[in-house]
Design a protein around this motif. Sequence first.
Motif, PDB file in Angstrom:
ATOM      1  N   PHE A 429      59.536  31.277  58.048  1.00 56.86           N
ATOM      2  CA  PHE A 429      59.072  29.816  58.519  1.00 56.86           C
ATOM      3  C   PHE A 429      60.259  29.104  59.287  1.00 56.86           C
ATOM      4  O   PHE A 429      59.926  28.566  60.332  1.00 56.86           O
ATOM      5  N   SER A 433      60.182  27.785  63.043  1.00 56.49           N
ATOM      6  CA  SER A 433      60.517  26.376  63.426  1.00 56.49           C
ATOM      7  C   SER A 433      61.398  26.357  64.493  1.00 56.49           C
ATOM      8  O   SER A 433      61.313  25.258  65.133  1.00 56.49           O
ATOM      9  N   SER A 437      60.063  23.919  67.266  1.00 56.97           N
ATOM     10  CA  SER A 437      60.872  22.769  67.423  1.00 56.97           C
ATOM     11  C   SER A 437      61.951  22.639  68.399  1.00 56.97           C
ATOM     12  O   SER A 437      62.115  21.580  69.035  1.00 56.97           O
ATOM     13  N   VAL A 470      55.791  19.857  60.625  1.00 53.63           N
ATOM     14  CA  VAL A 470      54.193  20.591  60.831  1.00 53.63           C
ATOM     15  C   VAL A 470      54.304  21.881  60.707  1.00 53.63           C
ATOM     16  O   VAL A 470      53.340  22.677  59.880  1.00 53.63           O
ATOM     17  N   VAL A 471      55.345  22.518  61.087  1.00 53.96           N
ATOM     18  CA  VAL A 471      55.374  24.107  60.683  1.00 53.96           C
ATOM     19  C   VAL A 471      55.781  24.211  59.225  1.00 53.96           C
ATOM     20  O   VAL A 471      54.976  25.077  58.718  1.00 53.96           O
ATOM     21  N   ARG A 473      54.439  22.425  56.823  1.00 53.88           N
ATOM     22  CA  ARG A 473      53.128  22.083  56.254  1.00 53.88           C
ATOM     23  C   ARG A 473      52.426  23.207  56.554  1.00 53.88           C
ATOM     24  O   ARG A 473      51.298  23.543  55.722  1.00 53.88           O
ATOM     25  N   LEU A 474      52.387  23.931  57.592  1.00 51.10           N
ATOM     26  CA  LEU A 474      51.342  24.990  57.994  1.00 51.10           C
ATOM     27  C   LEU A 474      51.596  26.195  57.532  1.00 51.10           C
ATOM     28  O   LEU A 474      50.615  27.034  56.900  1.00 51.10           O
ATOM     29  N   LEU A 475      52.781  26.590  57.252  1.00 56.52           N
ATOM     30  CA  LEU A 475      53.342  27.836  56.920  1.00 56.52           C
ATOM     31  C   LEU A 475      53.776  27.870  55.410  1.00 56.52           C
ATOM     32  O   LEU A 475      53.361  28.964  54.466  1.00 56.52           O
ATOM     33  N   ARG A 477      53.562  25.175  52.438  1.00 59.61           N
ATOM     34  CA  ARG A 477      53.086  23.708  52.377  1.00 59.61           C
ATOM     35  C   ARG A 477      53.851  23.575  50.830  1.00 59.61           C
ATOM     36  O   ARG A 477      54.279  22.520  50.479  1.00 59.61           O
TER      37      ARG A 477
END
Length: 506
Positions: A429, A433, A437, A470-471, A473-475, A477
């Motif tokens: 992750f 990111s 990002s 966001v990354v 939260r998606l990968l 959490r």
Amino acid sequence: MTEPESRDSAGPAGSVGRSAATGAVWLTVQKWAVRLSGFVTIAILTRFLGPEDFGTVAAASTVLPFFYLLADLGFAAYIVQVDRTDRRMLSTAFWFSALAGALLCGVIVAVAPLFGLVFDSDEFVPVLQVMSIAVVFTAVSSVPTALLRREMRFRALAIQGTIAALVAQVVAIAMTLTGLGVWALVGQALATQLVVAVLAWFAAGWRPAFLFSRAEFTTMTRFGSQVLGVEFVAMCRAWAEAAIISGVLGIAALGYLNIAQRLVQIVQDLTGAAVVPVSTVAFAKIRDSVGRLQAAYLRALRMTYALLTPPLTFIAVGAPLIIPIIFGDGWQESIPVAQVLALAGIMVVGATLDHGLFYGLGKPGRWFTYALVIDAITVTVTALTARSGLVAVAFGFLAVAVVATASRWFLVARLIQASPGMTAAPFIFPAVSVLVSGAAGWGVLTLTGELNSFVRLVLVGLTVLLVHLVVVRLLVRPVIDEVAGFLRRSRRSGTGRLRLATKEGS
């Protein structure tokens, strides 16, 4: 402390977790206070001092740590992780360190001209000779500081570090404004070590007895020699790098590199400085439970990546704006170096945690072997790339960081009885990111070229942070819940201590 003092049992997971959380928060708060105030100090100093001044002190700073290690001989690390301590052991460690520190200070003064031949700088010799006093300050504070770490009194350590840094910054600014030049940096370094030593003695509440045990000395030396080997190799690497760069590119180039490294180090300190001191003690307390150890390590690794990745990505993208704003004009050569070093910093984020893991589990010898190989590769790559310039050297660091990270996945997996896939998985992750990002931040930087530099920097920082969240939260959490739990444990522990103090006071 005449009778043996037992290490606290591992206890329930929540107890160790709360202590570790509280310690990490305190040390992080300290670094924020120190580094934010340090931004003001460095902004002033870089407008009065040149690259040669920073390069001279940076060169001296690569020599001194070697003597710090000889004065301590790894005894502090032994005291932190050993099951039991007693007054005889602690007094033995103190008297050795105090005597060694005084002797080594004299040795540095005598051999400084020999080091001066390597760095080819007129100011280097007197600077190193005066800075040698710091070896004495560090040596006499070694045992009290180790006791504070052993007892997980990170609040006291944080307060000490903050006071010392603020006093040293005032000293540096005052000396700079009075025209003392490079000696302002020397004064800052000495003031830091002196204040830390004085405050550590007051906080620890321990005094040595006139005791010295040959048996205790032998036991501590056996363990400490492995720790010494690790740190010695690191110091040799830093010294060799400084010698190569100053010899091939000049002392000013070392100054540019030092500023780039400082910028990256500031970011790492603000978000991950608490990792090694806290994790070493925490892992030592749960090392007998494989399941707890694996879970704690992976959880800590995910949290470390989550916290360190966005600010380092921000440096990699925003360095063209950050360096002129903070350090002023004349430091443009540090910009591309800082960008590459920030990427390398992301690669080795887990190294600080792994360092604490190996020491906490009483396996410094394995870490020594790893450090020896990686540092030898680093020096070789520096020698091969130096003639191509600082940017090439930085890319060499990045290449070594990739190799070092991959090799640690296997070493750690064996240590905690896990698979390499398990130890490598948390890196997925942050890699995603950085790509996403970083690209978003670069896009904002490019599209806002007409705006004020500070406004552009804020927009880039917000973009990198939001995309990173966001990354996450998606990968991954669960990391969000883990960070929230970390903060809750810290708050509960702090509240409990406040209530206890209030009750005792009444």
